[in-house]
Design a protein around this motif. Sequence first.
Motif, PDB file in Angstrom:
ATOM      1  N   GLY A   1     -27.315 -23.777   3.393  1.00 25.09           N
ATOM      2  CA  GLY A   1     -27.835 -22.430   3.584  1.00 25.09           C
ATOM      3  C   GLY A   1     -26.880 -21.341   3.164  1.00 25.09           C
ATOM      4  N   GLU A   2     -25.729 -21.686   2.599  1.00 27.97           N
ATOM      5  CA  GLU A   2     -24.767 -20.691   2.156  1.00 27.97           C
ATOM      6  C   GLU A   2     -24.354 -21.001   0.733  1.00 27.97           C
ATOM      7  N   TRP A   3     -23.995 -19.908   0.024  1.00 27.20           N
ATOM      8  CA  TRP A   3     -23.561 -20.078  -1.362  1.00 27.20           C
ATOM      9  C   TRP A   3     -22.064 -20.360  -1.396  1.00 27.20           C
ATOM     10  N   GLN A   4     -21.750 -21.499  -2.018  1.00 25.82           N
ATOM     11  CA  GLN A   4     -20.366 -21.892  -2.203  1.00 25.82           C
ATOM     12  C   GLN A   4     -19.965 -21.545  -3.630  1.00 25.82           C
ATOM     13  N   VAL A   5     -18.863 -20.761  -3.759  1.00 23.49           N
ATOM     14  CA  VAL A   5     -18.466 -20.254  -5.071  1.00 23.49           C
ATOM     15  C   VAL A   5     -17.116 -20.839  -5.441  1.00 23.49           C
ATOM     16  N   GLY A   6     -17.012 -21.352  -6.662  1.00 24.74           N
ATOM     17  CA  GLY A   6     -15.751 -21.812  -7.201  1.00 24.74           C
ATOM     18  C   GLY A   6     -15.454 -21.114  -8.505  1.00 24.74           C
ATOM     19  N   MET A   7     -14.145 -20.900  -8.773  1.00 21.26           N
ATOM     20  CA  MET A   7     -13.772 -20.132  -9.958  1.00 21.26           C
ATOM     21  C   MET A   7     -12.636 -20.795 -10.701  1.00 21.26           C
ATOM     22  N   ASP A   8     -12.674 -20.614 -12.029  1.00 22.68           N
ATOM     23  CA  ASP A   8     -11.536 -20.899 -12.896  1.00 22.68           C
ATOM     24  C   ASP A   8     -11.146 -19.581 -13.533  1.00 22.68           C
ATOM     25  N   LEU A   9      -9.916 -19.112 -13.271  1.00 28.73           N
ATOM     26  CA  LEU A   9      -9.464 -17.820 -13.770  1.00 28.73           C
ATOM     27  C   LEU A   9      -8.406 -18.021 -14.835  1.00 28.73           C
ATOM     28  N   ASN A  10      -8.381 -17.099 -15.784  1.00 26.86           N
ATOM     29  CA  ASN A  10      -7.412 -17.156 -16.868  1.00 26.86           C
ATOM     30  C   ASN A  10      -6.950 -15.747 -17.167  1.00 26.86           C
ATOM     31  N   LEU A  11      -5.634 -15.490 -16.961  1.00 20.65           N
ATOM     32  CA  LEU A  11      -5.072 -14.177 -17.264  1.00 20.65           C
ATOM     33  C   LEU A  11      -4.859 -14.048 -18.759  1.00 20.65           C
TER      34      LEU A  11
END
Length: 434
Positions: free
Chosen positions: A110-120
């Motif tokens: 019931g909740e949104w799980q967010v994952g990220m790959d970041l690149n400077l």
Amino acid sequence: MKYSLILILLPMLWLTACSDAPQLAAVKQQLQAEIPEQWQVTSFNVEAEEETGTKVSPVWQYRFNAEIAPKEAMHHRIGRLQEVDILEVTQKKNEKFKLNGLANSALYNGEWQVGMDLNLVQAISFGMPLSRFPDKHVIAGSSDYKKLLKTAKEAQQKIEQQIATDEQQFQQLLLEYNKLQQELQTKAQQSSEQLNTLQQQSYQQRDQLAQQLSSQNVELRNQLQQQRQAKAAEFRQIHDKQAAEIESAYRLQSAEFKAARTKAQDLRTEQRNAARKAHAAETQSARSTMQRADYTLFKAQADEKLRAEYQQIDQTHNTRVQEIAAAEKVVTDKRRADLAAIATTYRQQVDALSAEQNEQLTAARSEASQQQQQAGSDQQSELQSARNKHQALLADNNRQLNELRQRIDQLQRRIHEQRSILGRESQLLAQLDP
């Protein structure tokens, strides 16, 4: 705390979204959580998005670019001079830095799980705000910074002068320490030699006193023995004189008893001879005048009469002999008793003399022992006092050496610390103001 993002992909993190659908605000909110606390997202642009899940398990993917900037100027420490931190600005306030990344959002429980790959786009060495530097500090390039460099250079000159002064003092203290150590060693050696000499003298005095007391004891014993022999000889002379008197009296009395026995024997013989002559005369006269028959009767009666007279004479003689023997026994018993009495007196006198001399010897030995014990106690007290003084001298020597050694060690540590500070700050000054 430093945060570094250097052209690498950050681990994928799953966090809870704020709404039921994958909205841009949820991704921006997750992006804000990914960057340091003192930073903020200033712009956010979604380049592409795609729904890759199902109606049962919806999943959204995003490709985006954004800009982030610090809320205030960021710093990091580049060195420390004069107990002051030198800070350098790593990012100015609101200075923008670009980044891009991928976001993956899935509905789970019931909740949104967010994952990220970041690149400077460019490497960032994240600094910290000034509030994170509690110690006194200056900013590189500021007027306070320039004043600090000047003050540090002046302080270095003072430190160099102080090090030179301390090194001279250190060498002087080492010389004083070596000199003091030699002086104290000489004093300790002299004190030890004096203590050894005193101990040897004490042992010699103890031996001499023991020999002297032993000689006095032997001399006293010889004197008492001579006195005992002389006194015993006097007692013996008295005893022998008394014994001679007793024996002389006894011999005289024995001679009297012998004479009395002779007289008694002579009287018996004389009486028996007289009775025998009278008997012979009567019987001879009767033989010549009487008839044979009458004579026979008369002769028998005369013989009985002679025997009776003999018995009477012998009885009287035996009684006299018994009286003489009884008197002689009394004299003999008295002689024996008198001899025993003077012998007992002689032994008692000799025993009393021996007891008296033994008491004198015992008293002399006791007095000698007390003298020896007192002398030993006095010598022991003197030795103990000398030992205590020697130990006190050694303790005072150690105290003086330890105090001077502590001063030397403290000065040596100070020189080492000053050299360490001088070297560290000189190297830093060379970097900051070449």
